[in-house]
Motif scaffolding. Structure first.
Motif, PDB file in Angstrom:
ATOM      1  N   VAL A 146      11.254  -0.815  -4.471  1.00 51.39           N
ATOM      2  CA  VAL A 146      11.613  -0.314  -3.341  1.00 51.39           C
ATOM      3  C   VAL A 146      11.722   1.162  -3.454  1.00 51.39           C
ATOM      4  CG1 VAL A 146      13.553   0.102  -1.572  1.00 51.39           C
ATOM      5  CG2 VAL A 146      13.221  -2.192  -2.545  1.00 51.39           C
ATOM      6  N   GLU A 147      11.024   2.003  -2.567  1.00 47.34           N
ATOM      7  CA  GLU A 147      10.839   3.507  -2.675  1.00 47.34           C
ATOM      8  C   GLU A 147      11.728   4.398  -2.478  1.00 47.34           C
ATOM      9  OE1 GLU A 147       7.359   5.413  -0.806  1.00 47.34           O
ATOM     10  OE2 GLU A 147       6.352   4.422  -2.257  1.00 47.34           O
ATOM     11  N   THR A 148      12.180   3.892  -0.932  1.00 51.41           N
ATOM     12  CA  THR A 148      13.064   4.640  -0.379  1.00 51.41           C
ATOM     13  C   THR A 148      14.091   3.746   0.526  1.00 51.41           C
ATOM     14  OG1 THR A 148      11.424   6.458  -0.046  1.00 51.41           O
ATOM     15  CG2 THR A 148      13.425   6.576   1.275  1.00 51.41           C
ATOM     16  N   VAL A 149      15.118   4.073   0.823  1.00 52.27           N
ATOM     17  CA  VAL A 149      15.957   3.279   1.777  1.00 52.27           C
ATOM     18  C   VAL A 149      16.417   4.291   2.821  1.00 52.27           C
ATOM     19  CG1 VAL A 149      18.430   2.335   2.121  1.00 52.27           C
ATOM     20  CG2 VAL A 149      17.314   2.212  -0.106  1.00 52.27           C
ATOM     21  N   TYR A 150      16.100   3.810   4.156  1.00 56.54           N
ATOM     22  CA  TYR A 150      16.457   4.506   5.416  1.00 56.54           C
ATOM     23  C   TYR A 150      17.567   4.183   5.919  1.00 56.54           C
ATOM     24  CZ  TYR A 150      12.017   6.700   5.201  1.00 56.54           C
ATOM     25  OH  TYR A 150      10.704   7.274   4.717  1.00 56.54           O
ATOM     26  N   GLU A 187      14.664  -0.765   3.833  1.00 56.93           N
ATOM     27  CA  GLU A 187      13.932  -0.735   2.614  1.00 56.93           C
ATOM     28  C   GLU A 187      12.545  -0.198   2.694  1.00 56.93           C
ATOM     29  OE1 GLU A 187      15.062  -3.690   0.316  1.00 56.93           O
ATOM     30  OE2 GLU A 187      17.150  -2.950  -0.020  1.00 56.93           O
ATOM     31  N   LYS A 188      11.799   0.765   2.059  1.00 52.78           N
ATOM     32  CA  LYS A 188      10.682   1.154   1.970  1.00 52.78           C
ATOM     33  C   LYS A 188       9.816   0.583   0.673  1.00 52.78           C
ATOM     34  CE  LYS A 188       6.947   4.554   2.633  1.00 52.78           C
ATOM     35  NZ  LYS A 188       6.582   5.898   2.804  1.00 52.78           N
ATOM     36  N   LYS A 223       6.301  10.794  10.130  1.00 49.54           N
ATOM     37  CA  LYS A 223       5.839   9.427  10.659  1.00 49.54           C
ATOM     38  C   LYS A 223       6.632   8.414  10.280  1.00 49.54           C
ATOM     39  CE  LYS A 223       2.009   6.598   9.600  1.00 49.54           C
ATOM     40  NZ  LYS A 223       1.413   6.350   8.548  1.00 49.54           N
ATOM     41  N   ASP A 224       7.235   8.151   8.840  1.00 50.02           N
ATOM     42  CA  ASP A 224       8.026   7.233   8.394  1.00 50.02           C
ATOM     43  C   ASP A 224       9.366   7.065   9.312  1.00 50.02           C
ATOM     44  OD1 ASP A 224       6.215   6.479   6.562  1.00 50.02           O
ATOM     45  OD2 ASP A 224       7.178   7.459   4.769  1.00 50.02           O
ATOM     46  N   THR A 225      10.066   8.299   9.341  1.00 47.92           N
ATOM     47  CA  THR A 225      11.273   8.516  10.217  1.00 47.92           C
ATOM     48  C   THR A 225      11.040   7.874  11.534  1.00 47.92           C
ATOM     49  OG1 THR A 225      11.946  10.278   8.748  1.00 47.92           O
ATOM     50  CG2 THR A 225      12.992  10.146  10.957  1.00 47.92           C
ATOM     51  N   GLU A 233      17.616   9.489   4.989  1.00 47.96           N
ATOM     52  CA  GLU A 233      16.749   9.007   3.713  1.00 47.96           C
ATOM     53  C   GLU A 233      17.673   9.196   2.535  1.00 47.96           C
ATOM     54  OE1 GLU A 233      12.495  10.015   1.767  1.00 47.96           O
ATOM     55  OE2 GLU A 233      12.908  10.676   3.882  1.00 47.96           O
ATOM     56  N   GLU A 234      17.569   8.028   1.657  1.00 39.16           N
ATOM     57  CA  GLU A 234      18.213   7.970   0.448  1.00 39.16           C
ATOM     58  C   GLU A 234      17.278   7.396  -0.650  1.00 39.16           C
ATOM     59  OE1 GLU A 234      21.557   5.111   0.616  1.00 39.16           O
ATOM     60  OE2 GLU A 234      22.635   6.531   2.239  1.00 39.16           O
TER      61      GLU A 234
END
Length: 105
Positions: free
Chosen positions: A63-67, A92-93, A21-23, A55-56
């Motif tokens: 910031v949890e994750t960087v797409y 950035e998530k 879903k995030d992607t 995803e990184e």
């Protein structure tokens, strides 16, 4: 033991669904941003071959994750030669499930 296996399977399934879903959310946001930044005509569509989402892990606090989204746009110059331009967007998530465009190249 069965309960543990069911719980583990459910957690794994939920985690995979959440990542998907995030992607998809980031992918849709990137497509809209590229259309806006490049003044692409209404009705321009992209297929899965044109878009790559990775995803990184983030080192930034809050910031949890960087797409990283790479979108390739095929076009032609005046001589009819095919050109491919690739745009890279970084989202950035944050902890509260919000996405912010960090860079557009």
């Amino acid at each position: 033991m069965k309960r543990f296996a069911i719980l583990l399977f459910s957690t794994l399934l939920f985690a995979c669904a959440s990542d998907k879903k995030d992607t998809e959310t980031v992918r849709d946001m990137a497509v809209q941003e590229v259309k806006k930044q490049m003044n692409l005509p209404e009705g321009t569509t992209f297929n899965n071959e044109n878009i790559e989402v990775t995803e990184e892990e983030s080192n930034t606090e809050g910031v949890e994750t960087v797409y990283v989204v790479k979108i390739s746009i095929k076009s032609q110059d005046q001589d009819g030669n095919e050109m491919i331009k690739t745009n890279t967007l970084r989202y950035e998530k944050a902890d509260d499930d919000t996405y912010k465009l960090a860079s557009f190249d």
